[in-house]
Design an enzyme around this catalytic site. Structure first.
Site, PDB file in Angstrom:
ATOM      1  N   LYS A   1      88.689  82.090   0.669  1.00 44.72           N
ATOM      2  CA  LYS A   1      87.489  82.326   1.460  1.00 44.72           C
ATOM      3  C   LYS A   1      86.913  80.998   1.946  1.00 44.72           C
ATOM      4  O   LYS A   1      87.130  79.953   1.318  1.00 44.72           O
ATOM      5  CB  LYS A   1      86.461  83.120   0.654  1.00 44.72           C
ATOM      6  CG  LYS A   1      85.639  82.299  -0.320  1.00 44.72           C
ATOM      7  CD  LYS A   1      84.822  83.159  -1.296  1.00 44.72           C
ATOM      8  CE  LYS A   1      83.625  83.816  -0.672  1.00 44.72           C
ATOM      9  NZ  LYS A   1      82.692  84.350  -1.730  1.00 44.72           N
TER      10      LYS A   1
ATOM     11  N   SER B   1      80.988  89.797  -5.217  1.00 44.07           N
ATOM     12  CA  SER B   1      81.572  89.188  -4.012  1.00 44.07           C
ATOM     13  C   SER B   1      83.091  89.123  -3.982  1.00 44.07           C
ATOM     14  O   SER B   1      83.679  88.925  -2.924  1.00 44.07           O
ATOM     15  CB  SER B   1      81.014  87.770  -3.812  1.00 44.07           C
ATOM     16  OG  SER B   1      79.791  87.829  -3.113  1.00 44.07           O
TER      17      SER B   1
ATOM     18  N   SER C   1      80.919  89.093  -0.612  1.00 43.58           N
ATOM     19  CA  SER C   1      81.021  88.122   0.459  1.00 43.58           C
ATOM     20  C   SER C   1      82.447  87.673   0.761  1.00 43.58           C
ATOM     21  O   SER C   1      82.683  87.097   1.828  1.00 43.58           O
ATOM     22  CB  SER C   1      80.169  86.896   0.125  1.00 43.58           C
ATOM     23  OG  SER C   1      80.716  86.195  -0.980  1.00 43.58           O
TER      24      SER C   1
END
Ligand SMILES: *[C@@H]1O[C@H](CO)[C@@H](O)[C@H](O)[C@H]1NC(C)=O
Length: 274
Positions: free
Chosen positions: A134, A233, A209
């Site tokens: 990420k 997340s 996320s």
């Protein structure tokens, strides 16, 4: 002053009623818009079997010379090019450096005997396996934004410890994936790269996320990926995209180089994980 129990109960019941009304209305509006005005767009299942193997299968096949690291990397590059248009999950492509590293792996395999290779695998259990992460872990000389507009031109001057360790284990960093601004929302949208979309239905969100990561893995565009998790997340985008994600035990994986850098109680809650 004591609030009477019956009043509390009535208050609670009316809150539940309002919540149900709210969510039913939202669900109806989106059902209506999607049913009549927006067609479902989705990523088609992969035909290349290499896109369905695990990291451990990959390293076993590379060490037995059943596939080259280059072939594996090329399969995933091809898949990313195929699916990213639909899901907008990838924000940085590191294809050139990945090809170089894969080439080094294949050169080593070409000149080594069984014993050398086995010894190598003890040191580097991910030898030649591409991975993604990420957009919230620093990578030296790359632009890592965490979805923050002000970071869109700034190159990092160090690499996050977790990523360094994966690279030291032989992993090849292939791409960086989208997140919400400062990793603070349950989807993956920001003003730098826009919104990531669910590979099963691009009208739907990815969760977050680590949403770009979840979408890319769900689209068979990566072997394995790195996310981070305080309150879901990693786990939520995994569920949203039909894959599995884990929030590891505290203290196992170092947090250095995570954006945002956790402080105070957050260091006890944030985890980097697969
Ligand atoms: C991924 O796809 C989106 C949507 O088509 C595009 O805007 C974006 O530039 C692509 N990512 C990269 C790194 O090329």
């Amino acid at each position: 002053m004591e609030v009477p129990r019956r009043l509390k109960k009535a208050f609670h019941t009316s809150l539940i009623f309002i919540a149900n009304l709210y969510f039913s209305t939202i669900r109806f509006i989106f059902w209506f818009i999607n049913y009549f005005f927006r067609e479902r767009v989705y990523v088609t299942p992969p035909t290349d079997q290499l896109l369905l193997i695990s990291a451990t299968q990959a390293v076993r096949m590379i060490s037995k010379r059943e596939i080259s690291s280059t072939a594996l990397v090329e399969s995933y590059i091809h898949r990313i090019e195929q699916v990213n248009n639909t899901i907008n999950a990838v924000v940085v492509k590191l294809f050139d450096s990945a090809r170089r590293e894969a080439n080094e792996v294949d050169s080593f395999i070409a000149v080594s005997d069984e014993e050398d290779i086995q010894r190598k695998l003890v040191e580097q259990p991910l030898f030649g396996v591409p991975f993604t992460m990420k957009d919230a872990l620093e990578v030296e000389n790359e632009i890592i934004t965490c979805g923050v507009y002000n970071r869109r031109d700034t190159k990092c001057d160090r690499t996050a410890e977790a990523i360094k360790r994966l690279q030291a284990a032989g992993g090849i960093l292939l791409a960086v994936t989208n997140v919400p601004e400062v990793c603070m929302w349950v989807e993956a949208i920001n003003t730098v790269y826009g919104r990531s979309k669910n590979p099963y239905d691009a009208r739907r969100m990815t969760g977050g996320s680590s949403g770009g990561e979840g979408a890319l893995l769900g689209a068979a565009g990566s072997v394995v990926g790195v996310g981070s998790d305080i309150g879901g997340s990693i786990r939520m985008p995994s569920f949203f995209n039909g894959i599995f994600g884990l929030k590891p035990t505290p203290g196992v994986i170092p947090l250095e180089g995570h954006i945002p850098e956790p402080t105070g109680y957050k260091t006890n809650m944030l985890r980097i994980g697969p």
